[in-house]
Design a protein around this motif. Structure first.
Motif, PDB file in Angstrom:
ATOM      1  N   UNK A 298      34.670  40.976 -73.794  1.00  0.00           N
ATOM      2  CA  UNK A 298      34.890  39.692 -73.119  1.00  0.00           C
ATOM      3  C   UNK A 298      33.607  38.856 -73.134  1.00  0.00           C
ATOM      4  N   UNK A 299      32.459  39.527 -72.936  1.00  0.00           N
ATOM      5  CA  UNK A 299      31.194  38.810 -73.038  1.00  0.00           C
ATOM      6  C   UNK A 299      30.987  38.229 -74.419  1.00  0.00           C
ATOM      7  N   UNK A 300      31.332  38.990 -75.461  1.00  0.00           N
ATOM      8  CA  UNK A 300      31.239  38.499 -76.829  1.00  0.00           C
ATOM      9  C   UNK A 300      32.151  37.303 -77.039  1.00  0.00           C
ATOM     10  N   UNK A 301      33.381  37.408 -76.555  1.00  0.00           N
ATOM     11  CA  UNK A 301      34.341  36.318 -76.733  1.00  0.00           C
ATOM     12  C   UNK A 301      33.841  35.039 -76.077  1.00  0.00           C
ATOM     13  N   UNK A 302      33.352  35.142 -74.849  1.00  0.00           N
ATOM     14  CA  UNK A 302      32.871  33.953 -74.148  1.00  0.00           C
ATOM     15  C   UNK A 302      31.694  33.330 -74.888  1.00  0.00           C
ATOM     16  N   UNK A 303      30.795  34.171 -75.410  1.00  0.00           N
ATOM     17  CA  UNK A 303      29.626  33.654 -76.125  1.00  0.00           C
ATOM     18  C   UNK A 303      30.044  32.922 -77.402  1.00  0.00           C
ATOM     19  N   UNK A 304      30.988  33.480 -78.142  1.00  0.00           N
ATOM     20  CA  UNK A 304      31.421  32.852 -79.392  1.00  0.00           C
ATOM     21  C   UNK A 304      32.247  31.593 -79.146  1.00  0.00           C
ATOM     22  N   UNK A 305      32.932  31.542 -78.008  1.00  0.00           N
ATOM     23  CA  UNK A 305      33.773  30.381 -77.715  1.00  0.00           C
ATOM     24  C   UNK A 305      32.976  29.187 -77.220  1.00  0.00           C
ATOM     25  N   UNK A 306      31.831  29.435 -76.588  1.00  0.00           N
ATOM     26  CA  UNK A 306      31.073  28.331 -75.983  1.00  0.00           C
ATOM     27  C   UNK A 306      30.220  27.651 -77.042  1.00  0.00           C
ATOM     28  N   UNK A 307      30.918  27.015 -77.974  1.00  0.00           N
ATOM     29  CA  UNK A 307      30.278  26.377 -79.131  1.00  0.00           C
ATOM     30  C   UNK A 307      30.843  24.974 -79.208  1.00  0.00           C
ATOM     31  N   UNK A 308      30.277  24.080 -78.446  1.00  0.00           N
ATOM     32  CA  UNK A 308      30.899  22.787 -78.179  1.00  0.00           C
ATOM     33  C   UNK A 308      30.579  21.754 -79.248  1.00  0.00           C
ATOM     34  N   UNK A 309      31.359  21.756 -80.331  1.00  0.00           N
ATOM     35  CA  UNK A 309      31.202  20.747 -81.368  1.00  0.00           C
ATOM     36  C   UNK A 309      32.013  19.509 -81.007  1.00  0.00           C
ATOM     37  N   UNK A 310      31.724  18.442 -81.709  1.00  0.00           N
ATOM     38  CA  UNK A 310      32.392  17.178 -81.408  1.00  0.00           C
ATOM     39  C   UNK A 310      33.903  17.290 -81.552  1.00  0.00           C
ATOM     40  N   UNK A 311      34.363  18.135 -82.493  1.00  0.00           N
ATOM     41  CA  UNK A 311      35.793  18.280 -82.706  1.00  0.00           C
ATOM     42  C   UNK A 311      36.472  19.167 -81.690  1.00  0.00           C
ATOM     43  N   UNK A 312      35.689  19.822 -80.844  1.00  0.00           N
ATOM     44  CA  UNK A 312      36.285  20.630 -79.793  1.00  0.00           C
ATOM     45  C   UNK A 312      36.792  21.985 -80.233  1.00  0.00           C
ATOM     46  N   UNK A 313      36.401  22.450 -81.411  1.00  0.00           N
ATOM     47  CA  UNK A 313      36.846  23.755 -81.865  1.00  0.00           C
ATOM     48  C   UNK A 313      35.657  24.705 -81.874  1.00  0.00           C
ATOM     49  N   UNK A 314      35.772  25.882 -81.289  1.00  0.00           N
ATOM     50  CA  UNK A 314      36.967  26.312 -80.572  1.00  0.00           C
ATOM     51  C   UNK A 314      36.908  26.096 -79.074  1.00  0.00           C
TER      52      UNK A 314
END
Length: 434
Positions: A298-314
């Motif tokens: 879950x820690x890995x998932x949260x770290x990989x998801x918090x990648x705020x690009x202009x397009x909003x992915x992911x």
């Protein structure tokens, strides 16, 4: 959209690989005989006990308190990651992703002392243009799976056989099924040299290269190195920003000179981007401190998801993606997102992938001085939209420049047909050289 992979039987893989180098069979594996430059077939088979352990770890997660704000300004929201974890730990099926990966010919070869994993699909069309495509972080080769068939089999997508590619997609060192560097020095520069060796080893005397995110850094370095046989590069995250503009944007101050409308918009996007790269600064300075992402899925998932690009992915799209089983308008589905995260988990590459930020000492969006032919596609959801004026200055041999109306930072993943069309158009001027 048809995304049926080209499936190679075990015999076809052996025949194709035997043409590249002698093989000897060892029980339970295929091992190359002789030189370290041999190429051996590879397939993915995660033991069931590891899948079971993943689900057990997810179920045993100790959760933090809820965020104190009503939005995601403090990071991935608790309700979002908990919903993702519930699905990941119960209904998500890794075997579907595994089968998808194994539907493509995969190989491993040792380059510069490190095993490099790659997908290699040859087109059925004659005179196909060899292409090597590089992923980025927090991505993997999973980003590029959707573009393999449109590129190798263009006639099935309304394009011409003359636009066909042979496609090579390597996993970067420290990512996926490639080896993990045990010493320093594996930055984009070294990867560029390794990719040139890989294409040479595969028998390609003329080829092109494409990259986004870290892949864009790699192809820029290849453009600087200009290895024999590299005809040109395509990038969907171009490094075009003039030095004085780059310095001002990082400082967050006003632009140093009068800018055109497009340049002013790009400058504002850069300022916003540099305010949202705390994750990159952490990995660039203290990647080993992130050891918890090797211990907690879950820690890995949260770290990989918090990648705020202009397009909003992911990151910005994850909440809605949790209920999305079918992609609409290029938005990623929950299974697609979890395929990528699961690959990081099963290969234990959360930390080893992060070290790439520590290895690199150059600028992110500044012009690098590439002088070989370059094609550029500007996607509206990218971290900044490179103006033509900056692009022409940064890449004096610009052969293609186009702004498209949809797609973001993970362009090949989000808009595979549009992305494939851009590669056909961008590299078309170079085809007479093969």
């Amino acid at each position: 959209m048809s995304s049926k992979p080209i499936v190679a039987t075990r015999r076809e893989v052996l025949v194709a690989t035997a043409a590249m180098g002698a093989l000897s069979l060892v029980p339970g594996a295929l091992r190359a005989a002789g030189a370290n430059d041999s190429i051996r077939p590879f397939s993915v088979d995660i033991p069931q006990r590891e899948i079971t352990q993943l689900r057990q770890r997810i179920a045993a997660t100790r959760w933090p308190d809820r965020e104190t704000v009503p939005d995601s300004s403090q990071g991935v929201q608790l309700v979002t990651i908990q919903k993702l974890a519930r699905y990941w730990g119960t209904d998500y099926d890794w075997r579907k992703c595994e089968a998808k990966l194994n539907g493509y010919p995969q190989f491993i070869t040792e380059i510069d002392g490190l095993d490099i994993h790659f997908i290699h699909v040859r087109s059925k069309h004659r005179n196909a243009l060899p292409l090597i495509v590089t992923h980025g972080w927090p991505g993997s080769i999973i980003e590029q799976l959707k573009i393999i068939d449109p590129l190798t089999n263009p006639t099935a997508y309304g394009a011409s056989a003359s636009d066909a590619f042979d496609v090579v997609i390597p996993s970067m060192p420290g990512y996926g099924f490639s080896g993990k560097p045990t010493t320093t020095g594996w930055g984009p520069e070294r990867m560029g040299r390794a990719w040139a060796e890989l294409m040479k080893r595969l028998g390609y005397s003329r080829y092109v290269a494409q990259g986004g995110d870290w892949g864009a850094f790699v192809v820029d370095q290849m453009g600087l190195q200009a290895p024999t046989g590299l005809l040109g590069i395509h990038t969907n995250m171009p490094a075009t920003v003039p030095e004085e503009i780059d310095k001002a944007a990082q400082a967050g101050g006003p632009p140093p000179s009068i800018l055109s409308t497009d340049e002013g918009r790009a400058y504002d996007q850069l300022v916003a981007t540099f305010k949202q790269v705390a994750y990159a600064r952490m990995m660039a300075s203290r990647p080993q401190t992130l050891c918890s992402i090797a211990d907690s899925p879950v820690g890995l998932a949260a770290w990989l998801l918090d990648h705020n690009d202009a397009g909003g992915q992911p990151a910005a799209a994850i909440a809605s993606a949790l209920d999305r089983t079918t992609s609409v308008n290029g938005e990623l589905t929950r299974d697609e997102i979890l395929d990528n995260i699961s690959l990081y988990w099963f290969t234990n590459t959360g930390v080893s992938a992060s070290r790439l930020y520590w290895e690199y000492r150059g600028g992110f969006f500044n012009a690098k001085g590439v002088s070989i032919p370059v094609a550029v596609t500007v996607f509206p959801g990218e971290q900044y939209q490179a103006p033509r004026s900056w692009t022409e200055r940064a890449y004096p041999k610009l052969i293609y420049y186009n702004k498209v109306d949809r797609g973001g930072h993970f362009a090949a993943w989000e808009q595979p047909l549009l992305f494939s069309g851009e590669l056909r158009a961008g590299f078309r001027p170079l085809r007479q050289e093969i």
